[in-house]
Design a protein around this motif. Structure first.
Motif, PDB file in Angstrom:
ATOM      1  N   GLY A   1       0.822  -1.209   0.000  1.00 61.19           N
ATOM      2  CA  GLY A   1       0.000   0.000   0.000  1.00 61.19           C
ATOM      3  C   GLY A   1       0.855   1.257   0.000  1.00 61.19           C
ATOM      4  N   THR A   2       1.989   1.225   0.705  1.00 57.74           N
ATOM      5  CA  THR A   2       2.911   2.364   0.750  1.00 57.74           C
ATOM      6  C   THR A   2       3.509   2.628  -0.622  1.00 57.74           C
ATOM      7  N   TYR A   3       3.997   1.558  -1.264  1.00 60.15           N
ATOM      8  CA  TYR A   3       4.554   1.702  -2.613  1.00 60.15           C
ATOM      9  C   TYR A   3       3.509   2.252  -3.574  1.00 60.15           C
ATOM     10  N   ASP A   4       2.314   1.691  -3.503  1.00 63.24           N
ATOM     11  CA  ASP A   4       1.250   2.103  -4.418  1.00 63.24           C
ATOM     12  C   ASP A   4       0.915   3.578  -4.228  1.00 63.24           C
ATOM     13  N   LEU A   5       0.898   4.042  -2.993  1.00 59.71           N
ATOM     14  CA  LEU A   5       0.565   5.433  -2.700  1.00 59.71           C
ATOM     15  C   LEU A   5       1.614   6.380  -3.292  1.00 59.71           C
ATOM     16  N   LEU A   6       2.896   6.059  -3.138  1.00 61.57           N
ATOM     17  CA  LEU A   6       3.962   6.896  -3.679  1.00 61.57           C
ATOM     18  C   LEU A   6       3.980   6.842  -5.208  1.00 61.57           C
ATOM     19  N   ASN A   7       3.745   5.664  -5.752  1.00 63.28           N
ATOM     20  CA  ASN A   7       3.754   5.502  -7.202  1.00 63.28           C
ATOM     21  C   ASN A   7       2.615   6.282  -7.852  1.00 63.28           C
ATOM     22  N   THR A   8       1.439   6.227  -7.246  1.00 57.21           N
ATOM     23  CA  THR A   8       0.302   6.946  -7.808  1.00 57.21           C
ATOM     24  C   THR A   8       0.461   8.459  -7.637  1.00 57.21           C
ATOM     25  N   THR A   9       1.173   8.889  -6.610  1.00 60.13           N
ATOM     26  CA  THR A   9       1.452  10.312  -6.436  1.00 60.13           C
ATOM     27  C   THR A   9       2.344  10.821  -7.562  1.00 60.13           C
ATOM     28  N   ILE A  10       3.318  10.013  -7.934  1.00 59.34           N
ATOM     29  CA  ILE A  10       4.190  10.365  -9.057  1.00 59.34           C
ATOM     30  C   ILE A  10       3.358  10.492 -10.337  1.00 59.34           C
ATOM     31  N   GLY A  11       2.340   9.646 -10.447  1.00 56.78           N
ATOM     32  CA  GLY A  11       1.478   9.680 -11.620  1.00 56.78           C
ATOM     33  C   GLY A  11       0.795  11.013 -11.839  1.00 56.78           C
ATOM     34  N   ILE A  12       0.530  11.760 -10.778  1.00 55.76           N
ATOM     35  CA  ILE A  12      -0.105  13.079 -10.913  1.00 55.76           C
ATOM     36  C   ILE A  12       0.938  14.185 -11.016  1.00 55.76           C
ATOM     37  N   LEU A  13       2.109  13.986 -10.393  1.00 54.88           N
ATOM     38  CA  LEU A  13       3.144  15.016 -10.437  1.00 54.88           C
ATOM     39  C   LEU A  13       3.730  15.188 -11.842  1.00 54.88           C
ATOM     40  N   ILE A  14       3.912  14.092 -12.564  1.00 51.20           N
ATOM     41  CA  ILE A  14       4.553  14.161 -13.883  1.00 51.20           C
ATOM     42  C   ILE A  14       3.793  15.066 -14.852  1.00 51.20           C
ATOM     43  N   PRO A  15       2.495  14.875 -15.093  1.00 52.20           N
ATOM     44  CA  PRO A  15       1.809  15.770 -16.035  1.00 52.20           C
ATOM     45  C   PRO A  15       1.744  17.214 -15.572  1.00 52.20           C
ATOM     46  N   ILE A  16       1.701  17.452 -14.242  1.00 51.53           N
ATOM     47  CA  ILE A  16       1.628  18.827 -13.740  1.00 51.53           C
ATOM     48  C   ILE A  16       2.973  19.531 -13.897  1.00 51.53           C
ATOM     49  N   LEU A  17       4.040  18.898 -13.427  1.00 49.39           N
ATOM     50  CA  LEU A  17       5.351  19.547 -13.417  1.00 49.39           C
ATOM     51  C   LEU A  17       5.998  19.614 -14.800  1.00 49.39           C
ATOM     52  N   THR A  18       5.648  18.692 -15.692  1.00 49.35           N
ATOM     53  CA  THR A  18       6.209  18.730 -17.058  1.00 49.35           C
ATOM     54  C   THR A  18       5.234  19.372 -18.048  1.00 49.35           C
ATOM     55  N   LEU A  19       4.106  19.869 -17.544  1.00 55.08           N
ATOM     56  CA  LEU A  19       3.038  20.415 -18.396  1.00 55.08           C
ATOM     57  C   LEU A  19       2.567  19.389 -19.428  1.00 55.08           C
ATOM     58  N   ASN A  20       2.657  18.133 -19.040  1.00 51.88           N
ATOM     59  CA  ASN A  20       2.200  17.022 -19.897  1.00 51.88           C
ATOM     60  C   ASN A  20       2.894  17.034 -21.257  1.00 51.88           C
ATOM     61  N   ILE A  21       4.155  17.424 -21.266  1.00 54.54           N
ATOM     62  CA  ILE A  21       4.873  17.650 -22.521  1.00 54.54           C
ATOM     63  C   ILE A  21       5.002  16.390 -23.375  1.00 54.54           C
ATOM     64  N   MET A  22       4.969  15.198 -22.731  1.00 53.02           N
ATOM     65  CA  MET A  22       5.126  13.975 -23.526  1.00 53.02           C
ATOM     66  C   MET A  22       3.974  13.771 -24.522  1.00 53.02           C
ATOM     67  N   GLU A  23       2.787  14.311 -24.194  1.00 49.05           N
ATOM     68  CA  GLU A  23       1.658  14.215 -25.128  1.00 49.05           C
ATOM     69  C   GLU A  23       1.941  15.020 -26.386  1.00 49.05           C
ATOM     70  N   ALA A  24       2.563  16.185 -26.206  1.00 51.38           N
ATOM     71  CA  ALA A  24       2.937  17.007 -27.357  1.00 51.38           C
ATOM     72  C   ALA A  24       4.078  16.364 -28.140  1.00 51.38           C
ATOM     73  N   VAL A  25       4.980  15.697 -27.422  1.00 54.41           N
ATOM     74  CA  VAL A  25       6.115  15.044 -28.074  1.00 54.41           C
ATOM     75  C   VAL A  25       5.636  14.013 -29.096  1.00 54.41           C
ATOM     76  N   VAL A  26       4.721  13.127 -28.687  1.00 51.15           N
ATOM     77  CA  VAL A  26       4.259  12.090 -29.604  1.00 51.15           C
ATOM     78  C   VAL A  26       3.430  12.687 -30.743  1.00 51.15           C
ATOM     79  N   ARG A  27       2.579  13.675 -30.444  1.00 49.96           N
ATOM     80  CA  ARG A  27       1.709  14.228 -31.487  1.00 49.96           C
ATOM     81  C   ARG A  27       2.490  15.010 -32.537  1.00 49.96           C
ATOM     82  N   PHE A  28       3.419  15.868 -32.117  1.00 52.03           N
ATOM     83  CA  PHE A  28       4.149  16.696 -33.071  1.00 52.03           C
ATOM     84  C   PHE A  28       5.254  15.921 -33.779  1.00 52.03           C
ATOM     85  N   SER A  29       5.764  14.878 -33.141  1.00 58.11           N
ATOM     86  CA  SER A  29       6.792  14.057 -33.802  1.00 58.11           C
ATOM     87  C   SER A  29       6.209  13.283 -34.984  1.00 58.11           C
ATOM     88  N   ILE A  30       4.907  13.014 -34.945  1.00 59.72           N
ATOM     89  CA  ILE A  30       4.264  12.253 -36.021  1.00 59.72           C
ATOM     90  C   ILE A  30       4.282  13.018 -37.335  1.00 59.72           C
TER      91      ILE A  30
END
Length: 470
Positions: A42-71
């Motif tokens: 449960g501890t691992y899952d809680l930290l892992n899921t927290t990272i799941g929300i931090l990535i799109p916020i702190l990177t401005l979800n840039i990976m979505e733009a990476v895949v779309r514009f690279s196409i």
């Protein structure tokens, strides 16, 4: 290359990587559940899921733009890679600073013990997200698939060594899940030539504005998805404790069988949706793929529910066995997430990212409300039911919105009948203990579903036969 052939080729390549990864991880669940306690998991899952929300916020979800514009923007790959790498570096520094401050002020005690692992997991997952998105965007699907297999093998070997040989417990589990993605990144950096596109001497301000204009609306979408997927973990932890969250988290392992199919198809589908988008769907490509994909996912979903107890009996050890009760509704949720993702391909093709957020925000709100209302009374079962309902809402909203962009000739009434049968099948399994009656009725339901989607499955088999013969 024909539309169906291109889609099937990418599905085949992605299947090699994703299926191998998920399958191997799937069979390691008995190891995790026998070595780790429910609180540790449960501890691992809680930290892992927290990272799941931090990535799109702190990177401005840039990976979505990476895949779309690279196409469709191969002439500006240096700008895409450089801008996204800068976002990665800055966000990683922010997370590191936050952990240091938290430890000094003892804001989050859990980070005092696992803060370094938390930071390494953030870096490895954010880096993997960007590089995998880049590989997919430039059509390096084979390399992406191979990297997934490599990461999976490394992660599994590390888990066995760290947990069984060195007996490092939760720390070993963290390390195994950090090293695997990092090895995957190294392979993709080499196979895509990622570093050659990085040029920190150029500002790329114009390209940055385009990338952020596309990705920033998706932050709300990602947050809403995160809330939809993991807010229930926090609510279950709050009302029922970490141990209950550990059991509930493990329940997602069986539905992950369907999630594998969803992930594989959606990764391939985005490439086809952008490349071959046709608002009128003159040749029926989009309607046909929707019908086949939906039908196949419904059939798989029904089979997973049917075999739920059996799989749980050898997959979940000790106190984790109770997780089987949450599987049916969570599996149906993944089904609706899959077809919602299919429809999302149309919005990606049109770069209409603001539409994504509408459906997911409504779904997230419904999910939170239902969780707060139900969990205090029926525990984690309330979370699984809430998750299913919110995914149904997301699908319904996206289906209605998609009509503005494309005309699909499909029989919605037939699909709704199948969805109702899945819910009935789930209630039967959860509510009744008479196995002969329950499994007899489930067999009847599966037979009806197969009849409903017989023509769609036959269409898929015919297309696959043509592809392999050619």
């Amino acid at each position: 290359m024909g539309k169906y052939k291109y889609l099937l080729k990418n599905i085949g390549l992605l299947t090699l990587g994703n299926f191998a990864t998920k399958l191997l991880s799937f069979f390691l669940v008995p190891l995790y559940t026998s070595v780790l306690t429910t609180t540790q998991y449960g501890t691992y899952d809680l930290l892992n899921t927290t990272i799941g929300i931090l990535i799109p916020i702190l990177t401005l979800n840039i990976m979505e733009a990476v895949v779309r514009f690279s196409i469709d923007d191969r002439t500006h790959l240096d700008a895409i890679v450089t801008v996204s790498t800068k976002f990665l570096i800055v966000s990683s520094l922010l997370v590191g600073i936050f952990i240091v401050i938290s430890n000094l002020l003892n804001v989050f005690p859990i980070l005092r013990n696992y803060g370094f692992y938390f930071w390494l997991m953030y870096v490895s997952q954010a880096l993997t997200g960007i590089i995998v998105s880049f590989a997919r965007g430039i059509d390096k699907v084979a390399a992406m698939s191979a990297s997934s297999v490599i990461a999976s093998v490394v992660m599994i070997v590390c888990n066995i060594v760290f947990l069984l040989v060195f007996k490092w417990g939760l720390s070993g589990y963290f390390l195994a899940n950090i090293i695997g993605p990092l090895i995957q990144c190294l392979y993709l950096i080499w196979s895509t030539g990622y570093f050659k596109y990085i040029n920190f001497n150029v500002n790329y301000q114009s390209s940055k504005k385009k990338l952020v204009a596309y990705s920033s609306p998706l932050i709300a979408n990602s947050i809403a998805w995160w809330v939809t997927n993991v807010s229930d973990r926090y609510i279950v932890t709050w009302f029922c404790g970490l141990a209950a969250n550990g059991v509930y988290s493990v329940a997602t392992k069986i539905p992950s069988i369907l999630s594998v199919a969803q992930t594989i198809f959606n990764q391939a589908w985005i490439l086809s949706a952008v490349k071959d988008f046709d608002p009128e769907d003159k040749d029926g490509f989009f309607a046909n793929t929707y019908k086949v994909y939906n039908g196949l996912m419904v059939v798989i979903c029904s089979l997973i529910i049917f075999f739920d107890r059996f799989v749980a009996s050898f997959l979940y050890a000790k106190n984790f066995y109770a997780a089987w009760k949450y599987v049916p509704f969570l599996t149906i949720a993944i089904l609706f997430g899959a077809i919602s993702g299919y429809i999302g391909g149309f919005f990606t093709a049109k770069k209409a990212t603001k539409i994504f957020a509408t459906s997911t925000v409504y779904g997230a709100i419904i999910n939170i409300i239902l969780n707060i209302v139900l969990v205090p009374f029926i525990g984690a079962m309330g979370s699984s039911f809430a998750t299913m309902v919110c995914y149904i809402v997301i699908w319904a909203i996206r289906f209605i919105q998609s009509k503005k962009y494309i005309h699909l000739k499909i029989n919605v009434k037939k699909d709704v009948l199948a969805y109702v049968l899945l819910i009935v099948q789930s209630i039967l399994l959860i509510s009744f203990s008479q196995e002969i009656l329950v499994y007899s009725l489930q067999t009847l339901i599966i037979a009806v579903i197969l009849v409903i989607y017989f023509n769609d499955v036959k269409f898929l088999l015919r297309k696959m036969a043509v592809k392999f013969m050619n």
